[in-house]
Write an enzyme that holds these catalytic residues in place. Structure first.
Site, short mmCIF file in Angstrom:
data_model
loop_
_atom_site.label_atom_id
_atom_site.label_comp_id
_atom_site.label_asym_id
_atom_site.label_seq_id
_atom_site.Cartn_x
_atom_site.Cartn_y
_atom_site.Cartn_z
N TYR A 43 43.07 0.94 -36.03
CA TYR A 43 43.43 1.22 -37.42
C TYR A 43 42.29 1.84 -38.21
O TYR A 43 42.51 2.56 -39.17
CB TYR A 43 43.86 -0.07 -38.13
N LYS A 101 43.95 -6.26 -23.28
CA LYS A 101 44.36 -5.36 -22.19
C LYS A 101 43.10 -5.10 -21.36
O LYS A 101 42.64 -3.97 -21.20
CB LYS A 101 44.95 -4.06 -22.79
N ASP A 157 50.92 -6.73 -22.33
CA ASP A 157 52.27 -6.40 -21.84
C ASP A 157 52.97 -7.67 -21.36
O ASP A 157 54.15 -7.91 -21.63
CB ASP A 157 52.23 -5.31 -20.76
N ASP A 178 49.84 -6.27 -34.56
CA ASP A 178 50.89 -5.62 -35.34
C ASP A 178 52.21 -5.65 -34.56
O ASP A 178 53.25 -6.04 -35.07
CB ASP A 178 50.49 -4.17 -35.63
N ASP A 193 55.74 -8.47 -34.98
CA ASP A 193 57.14 -8.07 -35.23
C ASP A 193 58.05 -8.69 -34.18
O ASP A 193 59.15 -9.15 -34.48
CB ASP A 193 57.30 -6.54 -35.17
C1 IPM Z 1 52.00 -4.72 -41.04
C2 IPM Z 1 52.48 -3.32 -41.28
C3 IPM Z 1 51.28 -2.43 -41.56
C4 IPM Z 1 50.38 -2.48 -40.34
C5 IPM Z 1 51.64 -0.99 -41.93
C6 IPM Z 1 52.53 -0.95 -43.15
C7 IPM Z 1 50.42 -0.12 -42.11
O1 IPM Z 1 53.22 -2.88 -40.19
O2 IPM Z 1 51.39 -5.31 -41.97
O3 IPM Z 1 52.23 -5.25 -39.96
O4 IPM Z 1 50.61 -1.73 -39.37
O5 IPM Z 1 49.44 -3.25 -40.35
MG MG Z 2 53.55 -4.35 -38.68
#
Ligand code: IPM
Ligand code: MG
Length: 360
Positions: free
Chosen positions: A146, A195, A227, A251, A255
């Site tokens: 990032y 990884k 993975d 990240d 999710d």
């Molecule tokens: C998160 C989001 C952010 C990230 C985006 C909006 C830049 O996906 O907070 O997980 O990738 O960190």
């Molecule tokens: Mg995210």
């Protein structure tokens, strides 16, 4: 006792869900004897529209002066919004990354657990989730891909893009310590995800995590390739307590972890630095498709506000009260549309906020 909170409502559903969280915070304040002063700050698309950039220096200064930051969500539809015609460093997300970096918020905590009441919303088979699961993702937030150098060039007429992934041992050590510290307060297990079969940064990650682990003899730890971790999260989420990982992997895995709990609308997060200061936001995005429709689930933001009381202000009792109120509302059968199931009562964003307030 008064605390100063910088409030970033942001874009999409951001304003609606933050308003509900403020309502709940104020109710908790009345009950437990504290007050919060809010100062609104622009970030994301709304700041681009008002100030021509996603985060101004003045906005950062207000956040720095405050005791904590409460954030809704930022960004719009990446295919249709004019914000995404701007160069990358001027888009809504650039504001969020700049804020994380400027405030040195290197430790991102994303809890993921399965509410008994929401079992039906979980996409996994019952035999997998039997007994529930409860994990904490500790994601490094200010390093890695990032924040590495990136550029796009043309070499011999061919476009080529570079993104660099770097970590130094100090960055790894401080997040690893945070991961082990939090494991000590939980079930004393750390899964460090990397990884290391391919990346140098991961090999260094592994080495430093092993050093840090020596100071935590009570914590069981293991290394897992990313993975494999992605697969294990759906195969057997119960095995995890603390998942410790770098920025990009965190990240993606967070999710995934949120989805296995049934709804991304339920998951809170805290981003912390070396002090008590923190930024609190739901794990989900700005959902522009349902913005302004009183449909969004405010619970993730409300739970993030509870984390703020706990981590930044040491108001554990008030934080507990909010978490219990959320559980009660679910027990009483109320659901926003994202977690709706048969026989339950569907309510909107505002009603959900009210119902939670009534139970504090
Ligand atoms: C998160 C989001 C952010 C990230 C985006 C909006 C830049 O996906 O907070 O997980 O990738 O960190
Ligand atoms: Mg995210």
């Amino acid at each position: 006792m008064n605390f100063n909170v910088a409030v970033i409502k942001g874009d999409g559903i951001g304003p609606e869900i933050v308003t509900e969280a403020q309502k709940v915070l104020d109710k908790a304040g009345e009950k437990f004897g504290f007050t919060l002063s809010y100062q609104e700050v622009l970030m994301g698309g709304c700041s681009i529209d008002a100030c021509g950039e996603p985060l101004t220096d003045e906005a950062i200064a207000v956040c720095k002066k405050s005791d904590a930051v409460l954030l809704g969500a930022i960004g719009g539809n990446t295919s249709t919004s004019p914000w995404y015609k701007l160069e990358p460093s001027k888009r809504p997300e650039a504001g969020l990354l700049k804020l994380r970096k400027s405030l040195n918020l290197f430790a991102n905590l994303r809890p993921a657990y399965l509410y008994e009441e929401l079992k039906q919303a979980c996409p996994l088979k019952e035999e997998i989730t039997e007994g529930g699961f409860d994990m904490m993702i500790m994601r490094e937030l200010t390093g890695g891909l990032y924040f590495g150098d990136r550029k796009t060039v043309v070499e011999n007429g061919v476009k080529k893009a570079y993104d660099s992934l770097t970590y130094d041992e100090n960055e790894i050590r401080r997040i690893a310590k945070r991961g082990f510290d939090i494991a000590m307060k939980r079930n004393k297990k750390v899964t460090s995800v990397d990884k290391a079969n391919v990346l140098d940064s991961s090999r260094l990650w592994r080495q430093v995590v092993e050093e840090v682990a020596k100071d935590y003899p009570e914590v069981t730890y293991e290394h897992m390739l990313v993975d494999n971790c992605a697969m294990q999260l759906v195969r057997d989420p119960k095995q995890f307590d603390v998942i410790l990982t770098e920025n990009m992997f965190g990240d993606i895995l967070s999710d995934e972890a949120s989805m296995v709990t049934g709804s991304i609308g339920m998951l809170s997060s805290a981003s912390l630095n070396d002090t008590k200061f923190g930024l609190y936001e739901p794990s989900h995005g700005s959902a522009p498709d349902i913005a302004g429709m009183n449909k969004a689930n405010p619970i993730a933001t409300i739970l993030s506000a509870a984390m703020m009381l706990r981590f930044s202000f040491d108001l554990d009792e008030a934080a507990d009260a909010i978490e219990v109120a959320v559980k009660k509302v679910l027990e009483d059968g109320y659901r926003t549309v994202d977690i709706m199931s048969e026989g339950k009562t569907q309510v909107g964003t505002v009603e959900m906020g009210d119902l939670i307030c009534q139970r504090i």
